[in-house]
Design a protein around this motif. Structure first.
Motif, PDB file in Angstrom:
ATOM      1  N   ILE A 215     112.306   7.420  42.722  1.00 38.93           N
ATOM      2  CA  ILE A 215     113.355   8.293  42.353  1.00 38.93           C
ATOM      3  C   ILE A 215     112.796   9.519  41.871  1.00 38.93           C
ATOM      4  O   ILE A 215     112.078   9.305  40.754  1.00 38.93           O
ATOM      5  CB  ILE A 215     114.258   7.589  41.365  1.00 38.93           C
ATOM      6  CG1 ILE A 215     115.144   6.576  42.363  1.00 38.93           C
ATOM      7  CG2 ILE A 215     115.285   8.717  40.719  1.00 38.93           C
ATOM      8  CD1 ILE A 215     115.960   5.348  41.377  1.00 38.93           C
ATOM      9  N   ILE A 216     113.255  10.749  42.292  1.00 39.05           N
ATOM     10  CA  ILE A 216     112.596  11.933  41.774  1.00 39.05           C
ATOM     11  C   ILE A 216     113.638  12.865  41.012  1.00 39.05           C
ATOM     12  O   ILE A 216     113.064  14.024  40.691  1.00 39.05           O
ATOM     13  CB  ILE A 216     111.776  12.565  43.002  1.00 39.05           C
ATOM     14  CG1 ILE A 216     112.909  13.024  43.763  1.00 39.05           C
ATOM     15  CG2 ILE A 216     110.950  12.134  43.390  1.00 39.05           C
ATOM     16  CD1 ILE A 216     112.564  13.767  45.114  1.00 39.05           C
ATOM     17  N   GLY A 217     114.507  12.405  40.614  1.00 38.55           N
ATOM     18  CA  GLY A 217     115.583  13.244  39.808  1.00 38.55           C
ATOM     19  C   GLY A 217     117.017  12.771  40.088  1.00 38.55           C
ATOM     20  O   GLY A 217     117.426  11.773  40.819  1.00 38.55           O
ATOM     21  N   LEU A 218     117.856  13.594  39.341  1.00 35.68           N
ATOM     22  CA  LEU A 218     119.304  13.492  39.483  1.00 35.68           C
ATOM     23  C   LEU A 218     119.824  14.190  40.538  1.00 35.68           C
ATOM     24  O   LEU A 218     119.615  15.444  40.941  1.00 35.68           O
ATOM     25  CB  LEU A 218     120.139  13.894  38.273  1.00 35.68           C
ATOM     26  CG  LEU A 218     119.936  13.060  36.994  1.00 35.68           C
ATOM     27  CD1 LEU A 218     120.325  13.876  35.726  1.00 35.68           C
ATOM     28  CD2 LEU A 218     120.590  11.751  37.303  1.00 35.68           C
ATOM     29  N   GLY A 219     120.702  13.659  41.490  1.00 35.82           N
ATOM     30  CA  GLY A 219     121.350  14.603  42.511  1.00 35.82           C
ATOM     31  C   GLY A 219     122.910  14.821  42.280  1.00 35.82           C
ATOM     32  O   GLY A 219     123.017  14.956  40.869  1.00 35.82           O
ATOM     33  N   PRO A 220     123.807  14.979  42.848  1.00 39.10           N
ATOM     34  CA  PRO A 220     125.146  15.445  42.492  1.00 39.10           C
ATOM     35  C   PRO A 220     125.733  14.680  41.603  1.00 39.10           C
ATOM     36  O   PRO A 220     125.739  13.318  41.847  1.00 39.10           O
ATOM     37  CB  PRO A 220     125.816  15.539  43.807  1.00 39.10           C
ATOM     38  CG  PRO A 220     124.657  16.014  44.918  1.00 39.10           C
ATOM     39  CD  PRO A 220     123.595  14.933  44.357  1.00 39.10           C
ATOM     40  N   SER A 221     126.548  15.141  40.532  1.00 40.62           N
ATOM     41  CA  SER A 221     127.519  14.452  39.825  1.00 40.62           C
ATOM     42  C   SER A 221     128.788  14.708  40.632  1.00 40.62           C
ATOM     43  O   SER A 221     129.054  15.586  41.078  1.00 40.62           O
ATOM     44  CB  SER A 221     127.397  14.926  38.366  1.00 40.62           C
ATOM     45  OG  SER A 221     126.702  14.569  37.570  1.00 40.62           O
ATOM     46  N   LYS A 222     129.494  13.332  40.834  1.00 41.05           N
ATOM     47  CA  LYS A 222     131.141  13.356  41.402  1.00 41.05           C
ATOM     48  C   LYS A 222     132.284  13.504  40.425  1.00 41.05           C
ATOM     49  O   LYS A 222     131.970  12.430  39.416  1.00 41.05           O
ATOM     50  CB  LYS A 222     131.235  12.307  42.545  1.00 41.05           C
ATOM     51  CG  LYS A 222     132.551  12.445  43.031  1.00 41.05           C
ATOM     52  CD  LYS A 222     132.668  11.403  44.049  1.00 41.05           C
ATOM     53  CE  LYS A 222     133.055   9.977  43.840  1.00 41.05           C
ATOM     54  NZ  LYS A 222     133.473   8.948  44.791  1.00 41.05           N
ATOM     55  N   LEU A 223     132.837  14.306  40.304  1.00 42.79           N
ATOM     56  CA  LEU A 223     134.110  14.348  39.285  1.00 42.79           C
ATOM     57  C   LEU A 223     135.392  13.828  40.140  1.00 42.79           C
ATOM     58  O   LEU A 223     135.423  14.300  41.317  1.00 42.79           O
ATOM     59  CB  LEU A 223     134.245  15.766  38.958  1.00 42.79           C
ATOM     60  CG  LEU A 223     133.085  16.589  38.249  1.00 42.79           C
ATOM     61  CD1 LEU A 223     133.551  17.911  37.899  1.00 42.79           C
ATOM     62  CD2 LEU A 223     132.354  15.789  37.294  1.00 42.79           C
ATOM     63  N   THR A 224     136.306  13.166  39.598  1.00 42.69           N
ATOM     64  CA  THR A 224     137.446  12.596  40.131  1.00 42.69           C
ATOM     65  C   THR A 224     138.671  13.145  39.568  1.00 42.69           C
ATOM     66  O   THR A 224     138.837  12.816  38.272  1.00 42.69           O
ATOM     67  CB  THR A 224     137.556  11.104  40.402  1.00 42.69           C
ATOM     68  OG1 THR A 224     136.577  10.946  41.491  1.00 42.69           O
ATOM     69  CG2 THR A 224     138.832  10.777  41.160  1.00 42.69           C
ATOM     70  N   VAL A 225     139.438  13.937  40.047  1.00 41.94           N
ATOM     71  CA  VAL A 225     140.604  14.590  39.283  1.00 41.94           C
ATOM     72  C   VAL A 225     141.988  14.380  40.417  1.00 41.94           C
ATOM     73  O   VAL A 225     141.642  14.093  41.576  1.00 41.94           O
ATOM     74  CB  VAL A 225     140.594  16.079  38.997  1.00 41.94           C
ATOM     75  CG1 VAL A 225     139.397  16.072  38.173  1.00 41.94           C
ATOM     76  CG2 VAL A 225     140.251  16.909  40.225  1.00 41.94           C
ATOM     77  N   GLN A 226     143.025  14.613  39.667  1.00 44.58           N
ATOM     78  CA  GLN A 226     144.491  14.602  40.615  1.00 44.58           C
ATOM     79  C   GLN A 226     144.695  16.148  40.994  1.00 44.58           C
ATOM     80  O   GLN A 226     144.910  16.132  42.054  1.00 44.58           O
ATOM     81  CB  GLN A 226     145.546  13.882  39.779  1.00 44.58           C
ATOM     82  CG  GLN A 226     146.710  13.975  40.632  1.00 44.58           C
ATOM     83  CD  GLN A 226     147.742  12.965  39.933  1.00 44.58           C
ATOM     84  OE1 GLN A 226     148.143  13.247  38.812  1.00 44.58           O
ATOM     85  NE2 GLN A 226     148.338  11.868  40.423  1.00 44.58           N
ATOM     86  N   ASP A 227     144.292  17.119  39.984  1.00 43.94           N
ATOM     87  CA  ASP A 227     144.654  18.620  40.201  1.00 43.94           C
ATOM     88  C   ASP A 227     143.351  19.160  40.191  1.00 43.94           C
ATOM     89  O   ASP A 227     142.811  19.356  38.878  1.00 43.94           O
ATOM     90  CB  ASP A 227     145.817  18.940  38.990  1.00 43.94           C
ATOM     91  CG  ASP A 227     145.746  20.377  39.148  1.00 43.94           C
ATOM     92  OD1 ASP A 227     145.752  20.947  40.259  1.00 43.94           O
ATOM     93  OD2 ASP A 227     146.656  21.003  38.318  1.00 43.94           O
ATOM     94  N   PRO A 228     142.916  19.501  41.150  1.00 42.29           N
ATOM     95  CA  PRO A 228     141.658  20.180  41.132  1.00 42.29           C
ATOM     96  C   PRO A 228     141.495  21.600  40.657  1.00 42.29           C
ATOM     97  O   PRO A 228     140.460  22.078  40.160  1.00 42.29           O
ATOM     98  CB  PRO A 228     141.320  20.280  42.657  1.00 42.29           C
ATOM     99  CG  PRO A 228     142.525  20.335  43.275  1.00 42.29           C
ATOM    100  CD  PRO A 228     143.679  19.494  42.697  1.00 42.29           C
ATOM    101  N   THR A 229     142.573  22.410  40.771  1.00 36.74           N
ATOM    102  CA  THR A 229     142.672  23.658  40.327  1.00 36.74           C
ATOM    103  C   THR A 229     142.088  24.050  38.720  1.00 36.74           C
ATOM    104  O   THR A 229     141.172  25.037  38.812  1.00 36.74           O
ATOM    105  CB  THR A 229     144.169  24.208  40.444  1.00 36.74           C
ATOM    106  OG1 THR A 229     144.837  23.857  41.523  1.00 36.74           O
ATOM    107  CG2 THR A 229     144.203  25.744  39.960  1.00 36.74           C
ATOM    108  N   PRO A 230     142.331  23.354  37.637  1.00 37.73           N
ATOM    109  CA  PRO A 230     141.653  23.794  36.591  1.00 37.73           C
ATOM    110  C   PRO A 230     140.225  23.567  36.412  1.00 37.73           C
ATOM    111  O   PRO A 230     139.516  24.212  36.054  1.00 37.73           O
ATOM    112  CB  PRO A 230     142.290  22.768  35.497  1.00 37.73           C
ATOM    113  CG  PRO A 230     143.701  22.259  36.242  1.00 37.73           C
ATOM    114  CD  PRO A 230     143.276  22.308  37.554  1.00 37.73           C
TER     115      PRO A 230
END
Length: 325
Positions: free
Chosen positions: A154-169
């Protein structure tokens, strides 16, 4: 003022000993710092990373022994990716996970990249992501004494995933306050849900992305062991950190102000969906108080906690992290 990518991700474990075994012995990451949660010195804060804890390689854990079960849902950091050098490394880990009975899915595609989704023993939602076709932020270097081959590790961190209902904010925060741009998307693995959006910053690539998932079929997440506490974003230095504080105030976002963490300086804020972001400086780093050869072997305390060492150590369960040299 430009965010350079992901700095670190901090998650929750209920068992430091088992956590240490999984991330060092099975995943082959290096424990580069064994310290305490600076907001609650009665619990460990463990940092796993590349050979020296280069910014962008740290996955950290607060040990909260009585942490309950995580009930996944919205308003959460719902996935953490770990970069491996190429597709061959995914095949290596698939076999390794079978050998160690790690809960894993088959190798699949996430946009143009190959991945393995898997879970640690507490249900932490993790993904190995191949850098086979990656350009952008460079990864770190696997520790030569890792439990996995240096060319597969493992050479580092990849993408973080965020989960929301309303993506606009959240999109507004990423694109109008921070320096992210939407660059692509890929289909959701969940039937009937919108595509997952890819936002990128800095040099781009796997080390500089946030993926935004919209779910209309989930309640709000109830965090516990196996959940993510916050994602930290890389800034160059304390001067830039202060500029980000001023920018947040300009947009009327409550924030922590500058916080001294000794190994880096920090600034925290929440987006309107309740997701906790941190800005963290690239330095001074983990070799500030320990020799590179002995990182993570002893309990390291910032100078401002040193006079409390005896009291702090009596509250912590012993955790043997010494290596033979």
């Amino acid at each position: 003022m430009e965010i350079k990518g992901i700095h670190h991700v901090s998650a929750i474990t209920a068992n430091a000993k088992e956590n240490y075994h999984f991330y060092t012995e099975i995943l082959g990451m290096r424990l580069v710092k064994k310290t305490v949660n600076q907001d609650d010195t009665s619990v460990y804060h463990l940092f796993y990373a590349d050979e020296v804890g280069k910014p962008g390689t740290d996955l950290t854990f607060f040990e909260i022994p009585n942490a309950g079960t995580t009930y996944p849902g919205i308003n959460s950091i719902s996935g953490t990716s770990l970069r491996v050098p190429n597709d061959a490394a995914l095949t290596y880990f698939q076999d390794r996970f079978n050998e160690y009975n790690v809960d894993q899915d088959e190798i699949s595609k996430q946009g143009e990249r190959k991945v393995i989704h898997f879970r640690d023993p507490e249900g932490q939602r993790l993904t190995l992501i191949s850098d086979e076709t990656n350009t952008g932020v460079a990864g770190g270097n696997v520790w030569e004494r890792s439990s996995v081959p240096v060319d597969k590790g493992i050479i580092g961190l990849g993408p973080s995933k965020l989960t929301v209902q309303d993506p606009t904010p959240t999109i507004t925060v990423l694109t109008e306050i921070l320096t992210f741009k939407q660059v692509s998307s890929y289909p959701s693995p969940v039937s009937g849900q919108e595509d997952i959006l890819i936002f990128s910053t800095g040099e781009g690539g796997t080390g500089a992305e946030i993926h935004l998932e919209v779910r209309n079929d989930l309640p709000k997440e109830r965090p516990g062991r196996g959940s993510v506490h916050h994602v930290a974003l890389r800034v160059a230095n304390e001067e830039e950190l202060a500029a980000w504080r001023d920018r947040l105030q300009e947009f009327r976002f409550p924030n922590s102000g500058l916080v001294e963490r000794f190994y880096f300086r920090s600034l925290y804020f929440r987006d309107p969906n309740g997701i906790l972001f941190e800005f963290a400086t690239d330095g001074p780093g983990f070799t500030t108080d320990e020799d590179m050869d002995y990182l993570g072997e002893s309990l390291a305390l910032p100078p401002y906690f040193e006079d409390q060492r005896e009291v702090i150590e009596t509250k912590l369960k012993p955790l043997d992290t010494k290596k033979s040299h």
